[in-house]
Each structure stands twice: as C-alpha cells, then as structure tokens.
Design a protein around this motif. Structure first.
Motif, short mmCIF file in Angstrom:
data_model
loop_
_atom_site.label_atom_id
_atom_site.label_comp_id
_atom_site.label_asym_id
_atom_site.label_seq_id
_atom_site.Cartn_x
_atom_site.Cartn_y
_atom_site.Cartn_z
N ALA A 21 30.30 35.43 38.54
CA ALA A 21 29.67 36.05 37.37
C ALA A 21 29.94 35.26 36.10
O ALA A 21 29.12 35.23 35.19
CB ALA A 21 30.16 37.48 37.20
N LYS A 23 31.12 31.35 34.92
CA LYS A 23 31.17 30.05 35.59
C LYS A 23 31.88 28.98 34.75
O LYS A 23 31.30 27.94 34.46
CB LYS A 23 29.74 29.59 35.90
CG LYS A 23 28.96 30.57 36.79
CD LYS A 23 27.63 29.95 37.22
CE LYS A 23 26.93 30.78 38.27
NZ LYS A 23 26.23 31.94 37.74
N GLY A 42 23.36 41.08 32.62
CA GLY A 42 23.84 40.34 33.77
C GLY A 42 24.38 38.97 33.44
O GLY A 42 24.84 38.23 34.31
N ALA A 43 24.36 38.59 32.15
CA ALA A 43 24.80 37.25 31.75
C ALA A 43 26.30 37.05 31.97
O ALA A 43 26.78 35.92 32.11
CB ALA A 43 24.44 37.00 30.29
N ASP A 206 24.12 32.85 29.46
CA ASP A 206 23.08 33.11 30.45
C ASP A 206 23.62 32.75 31.82
O ASP A 206 24.19 31.66 31.99
CB ASP A 206 21.82 32.28 30.11
CG ASP A 206 20.61 32.75 30.89
OD1 ASP A 206 20.58 33.93 31.30
OD2 ASP A 206 19.69 31.94 31.09
N GLN A 207 23.49 33.65 32.76
CA GLN A 207 23.93 33.43 34.14
C GLN A 207 25.34 32.85 34.21
O GLN A 207 25.59 31.88 34.92
CB GLN A 207 22.93 32.52 34.85
CG GLN A 207 21.56 33.17 34.93
CD GLN A 207 20.54 32.29 35.66
OE1 GLN A 207 20.89 31.44 36.47
NE2 GLN A 207 19.28 32.51 35.37
N GLY A 208 26.24 33.45 33.44
CA GLY A 208 27.64 33.09 33.56
C GLY A 208 28.08 31.86 32.80
O GLY A 208 29.23 31.44 32.90
N LYS A 209 27.13 31.27 32.03
CA LYS A 209 27.48 30.06 31.26
C LYS A 209 27.18 30.26 29.79
O LYS A 209 26.25 31.00 29.45
CB LYS A 209 26.67 28.87 31.75
CG LYS A 209 27.04 28.41 33.13
CD LYS A 209 26.29 27.12 33.46
CE LYS A 209 26.63 26.67 34.86
NZ LYS A 209 25.49 26.06 35.55
#
Ligand code: ADP
Ligand code: MG
Length: 254
Positions: A21, A23, A42-43, A206-209
């Motif tokens: 989740a 990164k 969900g980021a 965004d998306q764990g970054k």
C-alpha cells in the motif's frame, strides 16, 4: 516560516499481505507548517498517517518525530502528537464537557473544557451530547479532542469530507488558528481547492508513491511552465460563490 524538520520519513513501506500500500516514500514536515497529503482514495494517505501516529506498524523505513525514532521512542512520540479519536468512542450518554474530562483522564492531562470548547467555537454546546451536533460541529469537537494533550503536531485525516461549504470554511479557519499558535498540522484531503488555500506544502500521493511535493504555488508554476493552459473561465464566480454569498459563512447555518 521556520524550516526546522519536525517529522522525517525515509523509504517508508507498508505491506498488507502481498499488497504493497505504501511503496517507499520519503518526505519531511517542517515545524509550524500545514502539510497536506493529497491523493485519490486508496493512495495510501491514511496508512501513512496512522503509521506516523504510532497506530499502525510499518513494514520498512525510518520515521523520526521531533527527534524521536518511532522504533525506539513510541511513548515519547505519543505524548507530543494529537490524533483524532474514533467518534465511535464518543459515548452517547455523555455531554461534550463530560467527554473532554473522560479523554483528559486517558491522557492524564489537566484540562479546562470551557476553554477547549471556546477554541473550537462550541462553548454553547457544552451540555449537548455528541450525537446532537451537526456534521461540522462534530468535526470541530473531534479536532478539539486532538488538542487535549497540548500537542506539537496534530494529524487530521479528511476532516472536511462530507461537510457543507460553510462548515468547511469554518474548519479551515480553525485549522489556521491552531497553526498560528505554533502547532504543526498534517492534513489529508482530496479537495484540491482546500489544499491550495490551506496548505503551505503538499505531497501528492498516488498508488503508494509520492509523485510531487512542493508548495501549491510551485506545483502550479511548474505545470504552467510546461505550456499547460487551462480552458478559459468565462465567468468571474462559480455556483459555490453564489451559495456562500447568499447564505453567508457564519456558524448559524451549520
Ligand atoms: P487512502 O487513505 O489514501 O484512501 P489507505 O491508506 O486507506 O488509502 O489505503 C491504501 C490501500 O491499502 C488501499 O488499497 C486499501 O484498500 C489498502 N488497505 C488499507 N487498510 C488495509 C488493511 N487493514 N488491510 C488490507 N488492505 C488495506
Ligand atoms: Mg484515507
């Protein structure tokens, strides 16, 4: 602004089973600023916040809060941060004054409920129960609970989600007020207008970054420098301006 670092996050990762989740993100928060963590659902914003709040275990990386390493000094960190309590813990039978006494007892911290309620503009609700408050008032009370232990840093996870425009503006004023007294504020939001107005610096996740981190002004200037041009706005106001203009921005309509 004072640029001394109060939170340092290095290569933070969080795995939920085989799903990563968060990164490997790195960022610093400066003392006295309002720092925004932005991004879609969900980021990984809440996960990141809860790890720094010591409420969730990280998988990897290093976190230093006010000089304390989270791997060694969890209790020292807990003492200097303010975290929004789950509203499910706001016992329905107790009024606001009683709830503040209850939470102050948990923190083992003397408190003046009247003063605290005044700070969040709820002094006339002292004898009301939490469930009797409007959405905006509930959020303000929940922010008051973060201040009980006179923290150096407070964490607010989507404090304005679901609020009407006046209640959002009242909350912005409150957050600025808290910062003006020297408290560092970390806030998550997915409202970009809010971040632009409120935050000194923002990290876009965004998306764990983290895909960008700077002042809102810098991020906007960088975009403009790429030749980006916004479709021209023909009108000088929008519907939200009309609504605020007609209804005012006072507490009465919350
Ligand atoms: P945000 O706050 O930015 O919406 P979250 O940190 O809540 O994001 O969630 C990031 C990702 O991790 C999402 O894909 C979410 O479904 C997942 N996630 C969050 N909490 C858990 C959990 N306890 N177990 C498994 N997956 C989780
Ligand atoms: Mg979240």
């Amino acid at each position: 602004m004072n640029n001394s670092t109060v939170i340092s996050v290095k290569n933070l990762t969080k795995n939920y089973g085989s799903f990563q989740a968060v990164k490997g993100i790195s960022f610093e928060v400066y003392e006295g600023e309002i720092f925004g963590l932005l991004g879609p659902n969900g980021a990984g914003k809440s996960t990141t916040l809860e790890i720094i709040e010591t409420l969730r275990e990280k998988t990897g990386g290093e976190i230093i809060v006010a000089g304390y390493n989270i791997d060694q000094d969890v209790n020292a960190i807990k003492r200097i941060i303010g975290v929004q309590l789950q509203t499910s813990g706001f016992y329905p039978g107790l009024n606001l004054t009683e709830l503040i006494h209850l939470f102050a007892g948990l923190y083992n911290e003397p408190v003046n409920p009247g003063e605290l309620l005044q700070l969040v503009n709820l002094e006339d609700k002292a004898k009301n129960k939490f469930k009797e408050l409007s959405g905006g008032q509930k959020q303000r009370f929940s922010i008051a609970t973060t201040l009980i232990n006179k923290p150096r840093i407070i964490f607010l996870d989507e404090p304005t989600t679901g609020l009407d425009p006046q209640a959002r503006r009242n909350l912005w004023d409150l957050i600025r007020d808290i910062r003006s007294k020297g408290t560092t504020v970390i806030i998550t939001t997915h409202y970009m207008d809010e971040a632009e107005i409120l935050c000194d610096r923002v990290a876009i996740m965004d998306q764990g970054k983290i895909i960008a981190l700077n002042t809102p002004d810098h991020l906007i200037d960088d975009l403009v420098a790429t030749g980006f041009e916004r479709p021209k706005e023909v009108k000088q106001a929008n519907l939200e301006d009309v609504f605020i203009h007609l209804t005012g921005r006072t507490l009465r309509s919350e």
